[in-house]
Scaffold this motif. Sequence first.
Motif, PDB file in Angstrom:
ATOM      1  N   MET A  82       1.540  -3.479 -65.529  1.00 17.76           N
ATOM      2  CA  MET A  82       2.043  -2.837 -66.932  1.00 17.76           C
ATOM      3  C   MET A  82       3.206  -3.583 -67.398  1.00 17.76           C
ATOM      4  SD  MET A  82       2.452   1.091 -67.738  1.00 17.76           S
ATOM      5  CE  MET A  82       1.034   1.622 -67.227  1.00 17.76           C
ATOM      6  N   ALA A  83       3.439  -3.763 -68.676  1.00 17.43           N
ATOM      7  CA  ALA A  83       4.417  -4.419 -69.297  1.00 17.43           C
ATOM      8  C   ALA A  83       5.506  -3.561 -69.367  1.00 17.43           C
ATOM      9  CB  ALA A  83       3.888  -5.126 -70.668  1.00 17.43           C
ATOM     10  N   GLU A  84       6.879  -4.076 -69.287  1.00 15.60           N
ATOM     11  CA  GLU A  84       7.776  -3.237 -69.696  1.00 15.60           C
ATOM     12  C   GLU A  84       7.954  -2.568 -71.069  1.00 15.60           C
ATOM     13  OE1 GLU A  84      12.662  -4.427 -70.259  1.00 15.60           O
ATOM     14  OE2 GLU A  84      11.828  -5.192 -68.554  1.00 15.60           O
ATOM     15  N   ILE A  85       8.131  -1.418 -70.994  1.00 14.82           N
ATOM     16  CA  ILE A  85       8.149  -0.743 -72.094  1.00 14.82           C
ATOM     17  C   ILE A  85       9.439  -1.392 -73.341  1.00 14.82           C
ATOM     18  CG2 ILE A  85       8.696   1.549 -73.498  1.00 14.82           C
ATOM     19  CD1 ILE A  85       7.830   2.911 -70.780  1.00 14.82           C
ATOM     20  N   SER A  86       8.681  -1.701 -74.566  1.00 12.74           N
ATOM     21  CA  SER A  86       9.827  -1.967 -75.542  1.00 12.74           C
ATOM     22  C   SER A  86      10.444  -0.936 -76.127  1.00 12.74           C
ATOM     23  CB  SER A  86       8.948  -2.788 -76.587  1.00 12.74           C
ATOM     24  OG  SER A  86       7.985  -3.846 -76.206  1.00 12.74           O
TER      25      SER A  86
ATOM     26  N   TYR B 296       2.771  16.517 -58.124  1.00 12.52           N
ATOM     27  CA  TYR B 296       2.220  15.653 -59.197  1.00 12.52           C
ATOM     28  C   TYR B 296       0.744  15.517 -58.801  1.00 12.52           C
ATOM     29  CZ  TYR B 296       6.865  13.998 -60.642  1.00 12.52           C
ATOM     30  OH  TYR B 296       8.154  14.022 -61.086  1.00 12.52           O
ATOM     31  N   GLY B 297       0.276  16.263 -58.306  1.00  9.03           N
ATOM     32  CA  GLY B 297      -0.990  16.580 -57.684  1.00  9.03           C
ATOM     33  C   GLY B 297      -1.200  16.053 -56.250  1.00  9.03           C
ATOM     34  N   THR B 298      -2.406  15.853 -55.748  1.00  5.48           N
ATOM     35  CA  THR B 298      -2.732  15.548 -54.309  1.00  5.48           C
ATOM     36  C   THR B 298      -2.855  14.101 -54.058  1.00  5.48           C
ATOM     37  OG1 THR B 298      -5.165  16.267 -54.770  1.00  5.48           O
ATOM     38  CG2 THR B 298      -3.767  18.026 -53.664  1.00  5.48           C
ATOM     39  N   HIS B 299      -3.089  13.323 -55.259  1.00  3.72           N
ATOM     40  CA  HIS B 299      -3.361  11.880 -55.136  1.00  3.72           C
ATOM     41  C   HIS B 299      -2.043  11.201 -54.672  1.00  3.72           C
ATOM     42  CE1 HIS B 299      -4.450   7.866 -55.875  1.00  3.72           C
ATOM     43  NE2 HIS B 299      -3.444   7.770 -56.598  1.00  3.72           N
ATOM     44  N   ALA B 300      -1.800  10.558 -53.518  1.00  2.91           N
ATOM     45  CA  ALA B 300      -0.703   9.755 -52.927  1.00  2.91           C
ATOM     46  C   ALA B 300       0.233  10.971 -52.730  1.00  2.91           C
ATOM     47  CB  ALA B 300      -0.341   8.671 -53.842  1.00  2.91           C
ATOM     48  N   ALA B 301      -0.288  11.989 -51.987  1.00  2.00           N
ATOM     49  CA  ALA B 301       0.839  12.925 -51.818  1.00  2.00           C
ATOM     50  C   ALA B 301       0.304  13.660 -50.397  1.00  2.00           C
ATOM     51  CB  ALA B 301       0.872  14.178 -52.914  1.00  2.00           C
ATOM     52  N   VAL B 302       1.302  14.309 -49.650  1.00  2.00           N
ATOM     53  CA  VAL B 302       1.122  15.174 -48.474  1.00  2.00           C
ATOM     54  C   VAL B 302       1.762  16.400 -48.722  1.00  2.00           C
ATOM     55  CG1 VAL B 302       0.891  13.158 -47.014  1.00  2.00           C
ATOM     56  CG2 VAL B 302       3.208  14.189 -47.534  1.00  2.00           C
TER      57      VAL B 302
ATOM     58  N   VAL C 282      11.457   2.922 -67.538  1.00  2.00           N
ATOM     59  CA  VAL C 282       9.932   2.541 -66.927  1.00  2.00           C
ATOM     60  C   VAL C 282       9.129   3.659 -67.125  1.00  2.00           C
ATOM     61  CG1 VAL C 282       8.621   1.692 -65.025  1.00  2.00           C
ATOM     62  CG2 VAL C 282      10.898   0.543 -65.703  1.00  2.00           C
ATOM     63  N   ASP C 283       8.028   3.849 -67.540  1.00  2.00           N
ATOM     64  CA  ASP C 283       6.767   4.821 -67.533  1.00  2.00           C
ATOM     65  C   ASP C 283       6.690   5.103 -66.143  1.00  2.00           C
ATOM     66  OD1 ASP C 283       4.047   6.126 -67.304  1.00  2.00           O
ATOM     67  OD2 ASP C 283       4.226   5.445 -69.524  1.00  2.00           O
ATOM     68  N   ARG C 284       6.567   6.611 -65.902  1.00  2.00           N
ATOM     69  CA  ARG C 284       6.606   6.923 -64.524  1.00  2.00           C
ATOM     70  C   ARG C 284       4.933   6.441 -63.785  1.00  2.00           C
ATOM     71  NH1 ARG C 284       4.945  13.424 -65.109  1.00  2.00           N
ATOM     72  NH2 ARG C 284       2.936  13.192 -66.394  1.00  2.00           N
ATOM     73  N   THR C 285       4.234   5.919 -64.525  1.00  5.39           N
ATOM     74  CA  THR C 285       3.257   5.446 -63.951  1.00  5.39           C
ATOM     75  C   THR C 285       3.098   4.064 -63.522  1.00  5.39           C
ATOM     76  OG1 THR C 285       2.067   4.935 -66.128  1.00  5.39           O
ATOM     77  CG2 THR C 285       1.651   7.104 -65.171  1.00  5.39           C
TER      78      THR C 285
ATOM     79  N   GLY D 117      15.708   4.137 -65.830  1.00  2.94           N
ATOM     80  CA  GLY D 117      15.246   5.295 -65.635  1.00  2.94           C
ATOM     81  C   GLY D 117      13.755   5.114 -65.707  1.00  2.94           C
ATOM     82  N   ILE D 118      13.352   6.361 -64.867  1.00  2.51           N
ATOM     83  CA  ILE D 118      11.779   6.521 -64.795  1.00  2.51           C
ATOM     84  C   ILE D 118      11.533   7.630 -65.704  1.00  2.51           C
ATOM     85  CG2 ILE D 118       9.759   6.896 -63.228  1.00  2.51           C
ATOM     86  CD1 ILE D 118      11.271   4.281 -62.817  1.00  2.51           C
ATOM     87  N   TYR D 119      10.798   7.854 -66.494  1.00  4.86           N
ATOM     88  CA  TYR D 119      10.437   8.754 -67.410  1.00  4.86           C
ATOM     89  C   TYR D 119       9.059   8.838 -67.938  1.00  4.86           C
ATOM     90  CZ  TYR D 119       9.874   6.414 -71.897  1.00  4.86           C
ATOM     91  OH  TYR D 119       9.853   5.694 -73.243  1.00  4.86           O
ATOM     92  N   ARG D 120       8.682   9.889 -68.490  1.00  4.68           N
ATOM     93  CA  ARG D 120       7.165  10.320 -69.164  1.00  4.68           C
ATOM     94  C   ARG D 120       7.533  10.187 -70.778  1.00  4.68           C
ATOM     95  NH1 ARG D 120       4.129  15.590 -68.554  1.00  4.68           N
ATOM     96  NH2 ARG D 120       6.057  16.354 -69.757  1.00  4.68           N
TER      97      ARG D 120
END
Length: 307
Positions: free
Chosen positions: A1-5, A205-211, A179-182, A153-156
């Motif tokens: 994913m490209a850097e957010i402008s 954030y859900g069960t994907h990539a989580a324990v 940077v977008d959190r995804t 920063g990481i954000y939505r």
Amino acid sequence: MAEISPPTLNAGSFHPRNWGAWLLISFMLGISLLPHRLQHYLGLAIGRLGKRLLKSRVHIARRNLHICFPEKSAVQREQLLEQCFIHLGHSVVDTANAWFWPKWRFAKHLHFEGLEHLEQVRQKPGGILLLSAHFWTLESHARAFGVIDPGVGIYRPNKNQVYEYFQYHGRTRANKYLVDRTDVRGMIKALKNGNAVWYAPDHDYGTHAAVFVPFFAQPNAATITGTATLARVKNVQVLMSYALRNTDGSITLVIEPAIENYPAGDTKADARTINQAIEKAILRAPEQYMWIHRRFKSRPEGEPSVY
């Protein structure tokens, strides 16, 4: 994913559909121009009004506090709940100040704790994974850390282009970019370039990539494993950092010592290490944490919702 402008404004930004956002931004700008004492009373009023209006959030916060602090009495938890919403009100003021105050005025109300820990890790090459949590002071935290070590920063991103414009530029007032959190590749790139990257893994954030590991008294809290993934980037060091609001309205930026021997390679143990660091930070000022989010919405198969 490209850097957010960096977002920009255009003719469409002034369409009637965006007038609500313009009113909100104008309100925040107005707040930032008020004397500090008046800001304090305005924050109190917003917090008390918020508790009356946001019934569903009151319910979620009350459940979270009951789940996390069963040892406290019902009266003690209600006092925490009340203070949590007072800090919600103060967060509106703090956000306005973080986005719009000039550097000299922001610095006037800023204190530091643990700067030596940042200085120690900066003596080595590599990026910093700035581990944090969703305190009501997170906007102040972003600007405060940028004062001493401008980072990423990481954000939505917000769907409303007007609010997104001011959110992005407010958060980068003292920092580099967001940077977008995804965008995991974007996070890794920022770390490889030696940046401090703000990262808050305390939400569900859900069960994907989580324990499922303990978080306070809840034995099964869905916790993302991405923290360990980012920490494996070459030469990256992990620091816990957050901001606390003082009784006089000033902000203290706290930087904890680097987390040693992390990640260890055990997925659940690593997730638990991060949760313990976050718990320790929250216990400094539990009333300043955002208990209004459904931290335990994801449940192991077969378990009913706790809300």
